[in-house]
Design a protein around this motif. Structure first.
Motif, PDB file in Angstrom:
ATOM      1  N   ALA A 281       5.091   4.554   0.255  1.00  0.00           N
ATOM      2  CA  ALA A 281       4.023   3.722   0.827  1.00  0.00           C
ATOM      3  C   ALA A 281       4.398   2.251   0.981  1.00  0.00           C
ATOM      4  N   LEU A 289      -0.894   1.117   8.165  1.00  0.00           N
ATOM      5  CA  LEU A 289      -1.135   2.361   7.443  1.00  0.00           C
ATOM      6  C   LEU A 289      -2.615   2.486   7.116  1.00  0.00           C
ATOM      7  N   ALA A 309      -2.947   3.321  -1.942  1.00  0.00           N
ATOM      8  CA  ALA A 309      -3.404   2.014  -1.468  1.00  0.00           C
ATOM      9  C   ALA A 309      -2.854   0.886  -2.335  1.00  0.00           C
ATOM     10  N   ALA A 312       0.836   0.361  -1.310  1.00  0.00           N
ATOM     11  CA  ALA A 312       1.077  -0.119   0.056  1.00  0.00           C
ATOM     12  C   ALA A 312       0.875  -1.626   0.162  1.00  0.00           C
ATOM     13  N   THR A 316      -1.189  -4.836   5.547  1.00  0.00           N
ATOM     14  CA  THR A 316      -1.009  -3.923   6.683  1.00  0.00           C
ATOM     15  C   THR A 316      -1.606  -2.543   6.428  1.00  0.00           C
ATOM     16  N   SER A 317      -2.397  -2.396   5.374  1.00  0.00           N
ATOM     17  CA  SER A 317      -2.945  -1.081   5.046  1.00  0.00           C
ATOM     18  C   SER A 317      -4.449  -1.150   4.806  1.00  0.00           C
TER      19      SER A 317
END
Length: 348
Positions: A281, A289, A309, A312, A316-317
């Motif tokens: 991730a 993502l 989460a 990541a 950007t997620s």
């Protein structure tokens, strides 16, 4: 080299988006035949995403013609073009399932096909096992200016059980996403490609080294959506996952999978763990993502999406915890699928 010739290996040439539905047998980097289907958006009025194509990866025991995947494709097609396919060992694709390891090669072949069909923007959407595959594939097939050797990545506690990237053959399939609950089934004629020693057998090694050995070559996605994905390998904390591990690790279970679920599983398993989703991730950024998970998922509880989460890049997620949503493509509502397609269109 002509523009058309270049497009076959690393499509960069401007081209018109293909018109009309197409079927193809794609060939992966390790020589496995993958059945695939392309459905263009019905028309410009229903394609706000422009030249986007969604490449959809199903859950374990799903396949191209399964009703659940066809329903997902139909919902996505209202907004954009869609490519669906059967992972190795599923449907009419060749090879045997490695439960999330070498499936990244299948997804890469489908993304490259979308590029060859003329789509400049491609987002991958994976459900359950497919969710783990889209995360891993985005990390392993980074864009040319972002590639780094996975040998230099320290996975630490995030791997679950593996200290680093794998180069070996496949071993006990781990926390594969999906379940029996996931079952709802160059353009050319689809033909059978039975499993065999050249169709991604265990001796070919882990997909991680193959994928990270060179440039993404048109296989890097522009956005990634992981739905109902596991974060780590070997999870057995729910009854459905304990049943699923029996189905893939025991000879009787694999027999049931082959004839009951029409899913052929590689009996060799993993010798060394592949890069896990939670370890992959943080490597996806700056590619956007989206992590989607239901608060009623019977396979993977909410610590899985929260682990993803947390790993990541927060810039950007995104994480969507969906109230009342169960597991993977079988439980996805039309409203949720529409929101996923719109997110992909906005971020790819």
């Amino acid at each position: 080299m002509t523009c058309a010739g270049e497009a076959q290996s690393a499509p960069r040439c401007p081209s018109a988006v293909a018109e009309g539905e197409q079927r193809a047998m794609l060939l992966t980097d390790d020589g496995v035949s993958i059945e695939a289907r392309y459905q263009p958006s019905p028309g410009p009025d229903t394609e706000p995403s422009g030249r986007l194509a969604l490449v959809v990866g199903h859950g374990f025991s799903g396949a191209l013609e399964r009703p659940a995947l066809r329903r997902v494709a139909s919902a996505f097609q209202q907004r954009t073009a869609v490519i669906t396919f059967s992972f190795r060992g599923h449907g009419r694709s060749g090879g045997r399932s490695t439960v999330g390891d070498r499936e990244v090669l299948d997804l890469a072949a489908a993304v490259r096909w979308a590029r060859r069909l003329g789509h400049r923007r491609v987002a991958t959407v994976g459900f359950s096992m497919g969710g783990s595959v889209v995360i891993r594939q985005a990390a392993l097939y980074r864009k040319a200016d972002e590639i780094q050797s996975l040998q230099d990545v320290h996975q630490g506690e995030r791997t679950g059980r593996s200290p680093g990237r794998t180069d070996g053959v496949l071993g006990p399939p781990g926390d594969m996403a999906g379940s029996p609950g996931d079952v709802p089934g160059s353009p050319g004629e689809v033909t059978d490609a039975p499993a065999g020693p050249t169709d991604g057998a265990a001796s070919a090694g882990s997909a991680d080294s193959a994928a990270s050995a060179g440039p993404a070559d048109g296989a890097a996605p522009d956005a990634v959506v992981a739905v109902s994905s596991p974060a780590r390998w070997y999870y057995r904390g729910t009854a459905p996952m304990r049943r699923l591990h029996w189905a893939i690790t025991r000879p009787t279970g694999r027999l049931v999978s082959r004839y009951g679920l029409r899913t052929r599983i590689d009996p060799g398993g993993w010798a060394v763990d592949p890069l896990s989703p939670v370890a992959a991730a943080p490597l996806i950024a700056p590619t956007p993502l989206l992590i989607v998970h239901g608060d009623r998922d019977p396979y993977f509880p909410l610590d899985h999406p929260r682990m993803l989460a947390s790993a990541a890049d927060p810039s950007t997620s995104e994480l969507w915890i969906e109230p009342g949503y169960g597991h993977a493509e079988t439980a996805a509502s039309p409203e949720l699928l529409a929101r996923i397609a719109d997110w992909a269109a906005a971020h790819a």
